[in-house]
Motif scaffolding. Structure first.
Motif, PDB file in Angstrom:
ATOM      1  N   GLN A  26       0.860  -1.232  -0.174  1.00  0.00           N
ATOM      2  CA  GLN A  26       0.150   0.124  -0.006  1.00  0.00           C
ATOM      3  C   GLN A  26       0.891   1.159   0.097  1.00  0.00           C
ATOM      4  N   GLU A  27       2.018   1.403   0.722  1.00  0.00           N
ATOM      5  CA  GLU A  27       2.865   2.420   0.689  1.00  0.00           C
ATOM      6  C   GLU A  27       3.571   2.353  -0.596  1.00  0.00           C
ATOM      7  N   LEU A  28       3.914   1.550  -1.280  1.00  0.00           N
ATOM      8  CA  LEU A  28       4.272   1.698  -2.723  1.00  0.00           C
ATOM      9  C   LEU A  28       3.393   2.246  -3.652  1.00  0.00           C
ATOM     10  N   LEU A  29       2.099   1.770  -3.524  1.00  0.00           N
ATOM     11  CA  LEU A  29       1.093   2.475  -4.254  1.00  0.00           C
ATOM     12  C   LEU A  29       0.775   3.902  -3.997  1.00  0.00           C
ATOM     13  N   ASN A  30       0.804   4.141  -2.870  1.00  0.00           N
ATOM     14  CA  ASN A  30       0.703   5.708  -2.339  1.00  0.00           C
ATOM     15  C   ASN A  30       2.034   6.469  -2.969  1.00  0.00           C
ATOM     16  N   LEU A  31       3.052   5.827  -2.764  1.00  0.00           N
ATOM     17  CA  LEU A  31       4.212   6.411  -3.409  1.00  0.00           C
ATOM     18  C   LEU A  31       4.132   6.850  -4.885  1.00  0.00           C
TER      19      LEU A  31
ATOM     20  N   ILE B  39      16.215   3.124  -8.958  1.00  0.00           N
ATOM     21  CA  ILE B  39      15.574   4.048  -8.033  1.00  0.00           C
ATOM     22  C   ILE B  39      15.784   3.905  -6.437  1.00  0.00           C
ATOM     23  N   GLN B  40      16.521   2.799  -6.168  1.00  0.00           N
ATOM     24  CA  GLN B  40      16.721   2.189  -4.765  1.00  0.00           C
ATOM     25  C   GLN B  40      17.064   3.568  -3.889  1.00  0.00           C
ATOM     26  N   ALA B  41      17.750   4.317  -4.175  1.00  0.00           N
ATOM     27  CA  ALA B  41      18.007   5.530  -3.127  1.00  0.00           C
ATOM     28  C   ALA B  41      17.051   6.080  -2.839  1.00  0.00           C
ATOM     29  N   ARG B  42      16.151   6.623  -3.865  1.00  0.00           N
ATOM     30  CA  ARG B  42      15.008   7.454  -3.496  1.00  0.00           C
ATOM     31  C   ARG B  42      13.860   6.731  -2.810  1.00  0.00           C
ATOM     32  N   LEU B  43      13.528   5.455  -3.287  1.00  0.00           N
ATOM     33  CA  LEU B  43      12.755   4.472  -2.832  1.00  0.00           C
ATOM     34  C   LEU B  43      12.974   4.187  -1.334  1.00  0.00           C
ATOM     35  N   VAL B  44      13.878   3.846  -0.917  1.00  0.00           N
ATOM     36  CA  VAL B  44      14.286   3.652   0.177  1.00  0.00           C
ATOM     37  C   VAL B  44      14.158   4.787   1.291  1.00  0.00           C
ATOM     38  N   ARG B  45      14.726   5.885   0.875  1.00  0.00           N
ATOM     39  CA  ARG B  45      14.538   7.259   1.560  1.00  0.00           C
ATOM     40  C   ARG B  45      13.132   7.261   1.727  1.00  0.00           C
ATOM     41  N   GLU B  46      12.284   7.379   0.889  1.00  0.00           N
ATOM     42  CA  GLU B  46      10.750   7.447   0.987  1.00  0.00           C
ATOM     43  C   GLU B  46      10.083   6.606   2.069  1.00  0.00           C
ATOM     44  N   LEU B  47      10.524   5.421   1.833  1.00  0.00           N
ATOM     45  CA  LEU B  47       9.923   4.127   2.685  1.00  0.00           C
ATOM     46  C   LEU B  47      10.497   4.321   3.933  1.00  0.00           C
ATOM     47  N   GLU B  48      11.469   4.912   4.297  1.00  0.00           N
ATOM     48  CA  GLU B  48      12.291   4.969   5.746  1.00  0.00           C
ATOM     49  C   GLU B  48      11.339   6.111   6.146  1.00  0.00           C
ATOM     50  N   LYS B  49      10.931   6.999   5.442  1.00  0.00           N
ATOM     51  CA  LYS B  49      10.251   8.051   6.066  1.00  0.00           C
ATOM     52  C   LYS B  49       8.646   7.591   6.638  1.00  0.00           C
ATOM     53  N   LYS B  50       8.354   6.778   5.803  1.00  0.00           N
ATOM     54  CA  LYS B  50       6.997   6.023   6.047  1.00  0.00           C
ATOM     55  C   LYS B  50       7.126   5.286   7.384  1.00  0.00           C
ATOM     56  N   PHE B  51       7.911   4.332   7.226  1.00  0.00           N
ATOM     57  CA  PHE B  51       8.230   3.351   8.384  1.00  0.00           C
ATOM     58  C   PHE B  51       9.248   3.817   9.379  1.00  0.00           C
ATOM     59  N   SER B  52       9.200   4.898  10.019  1.00  0.00           N
ATOM     60  CA  SER B  52       9.849   5.682  10.845  1.00  0.00           C
ATOM     61  C   SER B  52      10.507   4.840  11.885  1.00  0.00           C
TER      62      SER B  52
END
Length: 93
Positions: free
Chosen positions: A23-28, A74-87
């Motif tokens: 769901q977080e991937l879809l939101n991104l 896109i790993q660097a950007r994707l990891v950064r965004e997911l780490e924000k979502k899953f603090s």
């Protein structure tokens, strides 16, 4: 709707945590202009949360081998965004 971002072997249903990651991937994909085009055709096969000790946790995201190259782009950007979502958790693809 998040089931389009996770495809498990044998058509098995994703567990609750995997559905949350999907769901977080879809939101991104829907909200991030820089990741939208890149995430459109990508999906994961599994996601697991592991304990790293000292109260730290990590999320391991499994991707199909044929999609490994696009995920690496896109790993660097994707990891950064997911780490924000899953603090408080590290994300590993």
């Amino acid at each position: 709707m998040s089931n389009q971002k996770i495809k498990k072997a044998g058509g098995a249903e994703p567990d609750e945590f995997e559905a949350q990651v999907a769901q977080e991937l879809l939101n991104l994909e829907m909200t991030s202009t820089e990741l939208k085009a890149s995430l459109r055709d990508l999906y994961i096969t599994a996601a697991k949360e592991v304990d790293c000790g000292a109260g730290r946790k990590a999320i391991i995201i499994y991707v199909p081998f044929k999609l490994q190259k696009p995920f690496q782009k896109i790993q660097a950007r994707l990891v950064r965004e997911l780490e924000k979502k899953f603090s408080g958790r590290h994300v590993i693809i």
